[in-house]
Design a protein around this motif. Sequence first.
Motif, PDB file in Angstrom:
ATOM      1  N   LYS A 164       0.822  -1.205   0.000  1.00 46.86           N
ATOM      2  CA  LYS A 164       0.000   0.000   0.000  1.00 46.86           C
ATOM      3  C   LYS A 164       0.861   1.263   0.000  1.00 46.86           C
ATOM      4  N   SER A 165       2.002   1.193   0.712  1.00 46.18           N
ATOM      5  CA  SER A 165       2.876   2.366   0.711  1.00 46.18           C
ATOM      6  C   SER A 165       3.484   2.591  -0.665  1.00 46.18           C
ATOM      7  N   VAL A 166       3.765   1.498  -1.400  1.00 46.64           N
ATOM      8  CA  VAL A 166       4.281   1.633  -2.770  1.00 46.64           C
ATOM      9  C   VAL A 166       3.243   2.306  -3.656  1.00 46.64           C
ATOM     10  N   VAL A 167       1.972   1.910  -3.502  1.00 45.11           N
ATOM     11  CA  VAL A 167       0.913   2.428  -4.372  1.00 45.11           C
ATOM     12  C   VAL A 167       0.527   3.842  -3.979  1.00 45.11           C
ATOM     13  N   ASN A 168       0.506   4.143  -2.686  1.00 38.65           N
ATOM     14  CA  ASN A 168       0.071   5.462  -2.221  1.00 38.65           C
ATOM     15  C   ASN A 168       1.104   6.559  -2.486  1.00 38.65           C
ATOM     16  N   ARG A 169       2.317   6.169  -2.706  1.00 35.90           N
ATOM     17  CA  ARG A 169       3.417   7.139  -2.823  1.00 35.90           C
ATOM     18  C   ARG A 169       3.357   7.909  -4.143  1.00 35.90           C
ATOM     19  N   SER A 170       3.685   9.174  -4.106  1.00 34.93           N
ATOM     20  CA  SER A 170       3.777  10.000  -5.312  1.00 34.93           C
ATOM     21  C   SER A 170       5.254  10.093  -5.709  1.00 34.93           C
ATOM     22  N   TYR A 171       5.583   9.659  -6.927  1.00 39.07           N
ATOM     23  CA  TYR A 171       6.976   9.580  -7.379  1.00 39.07           C
ATOM     24  C   TYR A 171       7.335  10.794  -8.224  1.00 39.07           C
ATOM     25  N   ASP A 172       8.594  11.250  -8.016  1.00 39.54           N
ATOM     26  CA  ASP A 172       9.066  12.424  -8.750  1.00 39.54           C
ATOM     27  C   ASP A 172       9.773  12.061 -10.046  1.00 39.54           C
ATOM     28  N   SER A 173      10.249  10.821 -10.180  1.00 39.35           N
ATOM     29  CA  SER A 173      10.979  10.434 -11.392  1.00 39.35           C
ATOM     30  C   SER A 173      10.803   8.945 -11.634  1.00 39.35           C
ATOM     31  N   TYR A 174      11.078   8.534 -12.887  1.00 40.41           N
ATOM     32  CA  TYR A 174      10.975   7.122 -13.243  1.00 40.41           C
ATOM     33  C   TYR A 174      12.026   6.289 -12.492  1.00 40.41           C
ATOM     34  N   ILE A 175      13.192   6.906 -12.206  1.00 44.36           N
ATOM     35  CA  ILE A 175      14.245   6.181 -11.495  1.00 44.36           C
ATOM     36  C   ILE A 175      13.771   5.809 -10.094  1.00 44.36           C
ATOM     37  N   GLU A 176      13.077   6.744  -9.469  1.00 46.87           N
ATOM     38  CA  GLU A 176      12.545   6.476  -8.137  1.00 46.87           C
ATOM     39  C   GLU A 176      11.529   5.336  -8.173  1.00 46.87           C
ATOM     40  N   VAL A 177      10.718   5.291  -9.242  1.00 50.11           N
ATOM     41  CA  VAL A 177       9.727   4.218  -9.386  1.00 50.11           C
ATOM     42  C   VAL A 177      10.429   2.881  -9.549  1.00 50.11           C
ATOM     43  N   ILE A 178      11.432   2.851 -10.412  1.00 47.73           N
ATOM     44  CA  ILE A 178      12.147   1.597 -10.693  1.00 47.73           C
ATOM     45  C   ILE A 178      12.844   1.087  -9.444  1.00 47.73           C
ATOM     46  N   GLN A 179      13.452   1.994  -8.696  1.00 46.65           N
ATOM     47  CA  GLN A 179      14.123   1.584  -7.465  1.00 46.65           C
ATOM     48  C   GLN A 179      13.123   0.995  -6.459  1.00 46.65           C
ATOM     49  N   THR A 180      11.955   1.595  -6.382  1.00 49.21           N
ATOM     50  CA  THR A 180      10.917   1.073  -5.475  1.00 49.21           C
ATOM     51  C   THR A 180      10.462  -0.316  -5.910  1.00 49.21           C
ATOM     52  N   TYR A 181      10.282  -0.519  -7.247  1.00 47.44           N
ATOM     53  CA  TYR A 181       9.881  -1.832  -7.758  1.00 47.44           C
ATOM     54  C   TYR A 181      10.924  -2.893  -7.417  1.00 47.44           C
ATOM     55  N   ARG A 182      12.203  -2.514  -7.494  1.00 44.86           N
ATOM     56  CA  ARG A 182      13.269  -3.478  -7.194  1.00 44.86           C
ATOM     57  C   ARG A 182      13.266  -3.866  -5.718  1.00 44.86           C
ATOM     58  N   GLN A 183      12.934  -2.912  -4.882  1.00 41.84           N
ATOM     59  CA  GLN A 183      12.944  -3.191  -3.455  1.00 41.84           C
ATOM     60  C   GLN A 183      11.727  -4.022  -3.022  1.00 41.84           C
ATOM     61  N   TYR A 184      10.599  -3.845  -3.704  1.00 44.48           N
ATOM     62  CA  TYR A 184       9.373  -4.589  -3.345  1.00 44.48           C
ATOM     63  C   TYR A 184       9.248  -5.810  -4.270  1.00 44.48           C
ATOM     64  N   THR A 185       9.506  -6.994  -3.719  1.00 44.37           N
ATOM     65  CA  THR A 185       9.527  -8.224  -4.540  1.00 44.37           C
ATOM     66  C   THR A 185       8.464  -9.229  -4.125  1.00 44.37           C
ATOM     67  N   ASP A 186       7.521  -8.824  -3.270  1.00 36.34           N
ATOM     68  CA  ASP A 186       6.551  -9.798  -2.750  1.00 36.34           C
ATOM     69  C   ASP A 186       5.714 -10.417  -3.865  1.00 36.34           C
ATOM     70  N   ILE A 187       5.255  -9.624  -4.813  1.00 36.64           N
ATOM     71  CA  ILE A 187       4.404 -10.153  -5.884  1.00 36.64           C
ATOM     72  C   ILE A 187       5.175 -11.167  -6.707  1.00 36.64           C
ATOM     73  N   ARG A 188       6.406 -10.837  -7.073  1.00 41.07           N
ATOM     74  CA  ARG A 188       7.219 -11.786  -7.848  1.00 41.07           C
ATOM     75  C   ARG A 188       7.507 -13.054  -7.053  1.00 41.07           C
ATOM     76  N   ASP A 189       7.688 -12.905  -5.761  1.00 38.29           N
ATOM     77  CA  ASP A 189       7.958 -14.067  -4.925  1.00 38.29           C
ATOM     78  C   ASP A 189       6.754 -15.004  -4.868  1.00 38.29           C
ATOM     79  N   TYR A 190       5.549 -14.432  -4.777  1.00 38.55           N
ATOM     80  CA  TYR A 190       4.357 -15.279  -4.759  1.00 38.55           C
ATOM     81  C   TYR A 190       4.234 -16.090  -6.054  1.00 38.55           C
ATOM     82  N   VAL A 191       4.443 -15.446  -7.194  1.00 40.45           N
ATOM     83  CA  VAL A 191       4.342 -16.141  -8.491  1.00 40.45           C
ATOM     84  C   VAL A 191       5.411 -17.225  -8.596  1.00 40.45           C
ATOM     85  N   ARG A 192       6.600 -16.946  -8.059  1.00 37.30           N
ATOM     86  CA  ARG A 192       7.700 -17.912  -8.161  1.00 37.30           C
ATOM     87  C   ARG A 192       7.504 -19.097  -7.211  1.00 37.30           C
TER      88      ARG A 192
END
Length: 600
Positions: free
Chosen positions: A83-111
């Motif tokens: 929810k914190s990932v989704v609620n957050r307002s990002y200033d740049s694409y780099i910030e978004v990508i870094q957040t995606y790399r740090q949050y891996t729960d969805i990928r872990d569930y699929v794996r």
Amino acid sequence: MNFVRLFNDIKLRNKLSLTFITVAVIPLLVSGVFFTGKLRDIMIRDAFKQAADNVERVRKRTEEVIKVPLDISYQLSNDSRMKSVVNRSYDSYIEVIQTYRQYTDIRDYVRLYEEVSAIRLYTPNPTMLNNWEFMQPSAETARAEWYKAALDKKGLAGWGFIQDERDQKYYLSIVRKISLDAPGEDSVLVINVNTALLDSTLSQEPFLTMIVDDHNRIVAANRPNLYGKNLAEVHADHSMLTQSEGSFDAVMDGKASKVVIARLIPPSSWNGLRVISVFAESDIFRDVNGVIRLAALVIGGCLIIAVLLVQASASLITRRLLRLSKHMSKVGTGSWDAYLDLDGKDEIGQLSHRFNALVGRLGQLMGEVEETNRQKRMLEQRQSEIKFKMLASQINPHFLFNTLESIRMEAHLRGEEGIAQAIWQLSALIRSSLEVGNGKIPLSKEIDMVRCYLELQKFRYEDRLQYKLEIGPGLGEVEVLPLIIQPLVENSIVHGLDQKEDGPTSIAIRMNPSEDGGVLVEISDDGAGITPEKLESLQRKLQEPEEAGQRIGLRNVHDRLRLTYGESSGLSMESQEGKGTRITFCIPKEGGSHVLRDDC
């Protein structure tokens, strides 16, 4: 002629014995038919049992498979990091990508879980990037029925056949609303179930087995060509499209088949799935059909021969009995001097002699018959009174159950608001019902009970139900049968309002003086109406003789009116599909003569 005379001299018992001996082969043939039928029944029963066991096994296995994505959806709906990932307002694409790399729960569930093939979260956050895990809903997605349903169901899970935007394929998916902190920013979680895992569950089933969603789309089947189709496209019987569970006969692809259906509704879900198994009778009987056809030919030939023999023997008997019948008809018209002379020394000949003696005694018996008829009429009158009491006593429990069920469901959906008022209305209605005996009550009291019932239903349906009560001046004191209007109003709600797709439904109850001084009662609604075929069937049932266990509310009121006011004082129904239904009946002047005027 000599043969006929000789046959007439034989005793009737001997004639019957000769006939039975001639056709003695029939019991053997009947036994063959019986055991052949038993064999078919056993095969069908075994196939039904096997299909039912298979369906139950598939249902349990499917439940195990979909339980994993259901648990994952629950965990993600309470995942504060996501929810914190989704609620957050990002200033740049780099910030978004870094957040995606740090949050891996969805990928872990699929794996980690083979039951899940993909997970994606649709969020309206415009500062996020689409990476097939976090996605912004397109206009088409936002208009999709499943997307809007997920937002409306307050966190309940839903199951549907949904297209994945990555590979454009359809999957059985679970959808669920994820509530966020910001108002109006709720997201929708979609988890695809592994289709290959579902198909492998069905692959070893001997009969056609399918898993369908609530829109009759086939989400898994042991026949690959059926995947993704609608049941209507595979020439399925109408019962398969509408029946939620059970076993029944059906026609599929033009073949008589047996169908077994099991319902699967996962916890905390607003809809569910059905497991359907179908097997054709021809597949079961393929090995024995040849034997059955041969047996049918043999049995048919024997029956034809037996019928010819029986008819030949019976014609000799019935010819003489016909003469006796004609003379009996003469006696039936009052001709006491009829005399019958039949040749032959068998029982029929003796019967003709006794018939002549019997005619002389009929005059004495007529007096006894008249006395018997008088007693019979008194008995029928008593039976009518008992029948009336039984009919009247059958309404209260049925209505009480429906009302309590309505309040229970409303309390479940709404919490405790307004329940006190509804319970008060119901208490008043129950009190009135218990005070009603088998006698008549004032029309005003009946209207008070109807008004109380309508207020209870309005508590349930709110603005969907409107009603109007009109009673002519001076009619409130007219004595009427208790509980004759409420079942008709209930019929308008159940079949008019409940089956109407949208918009409010108005019910009008009008009581006006009739031309003969009685009361003309009309109950009308603008609900769903009745199709001409169903209306014709309903009117036919109202006129048919009573059958135990087949009573309906309309039939109950119809019978009570006719028992009290006469045969012509029943219900009159008019209805148009989509426009509403109108039911009328007339209460004669002074409440009860069995001789009714034409305007009633």
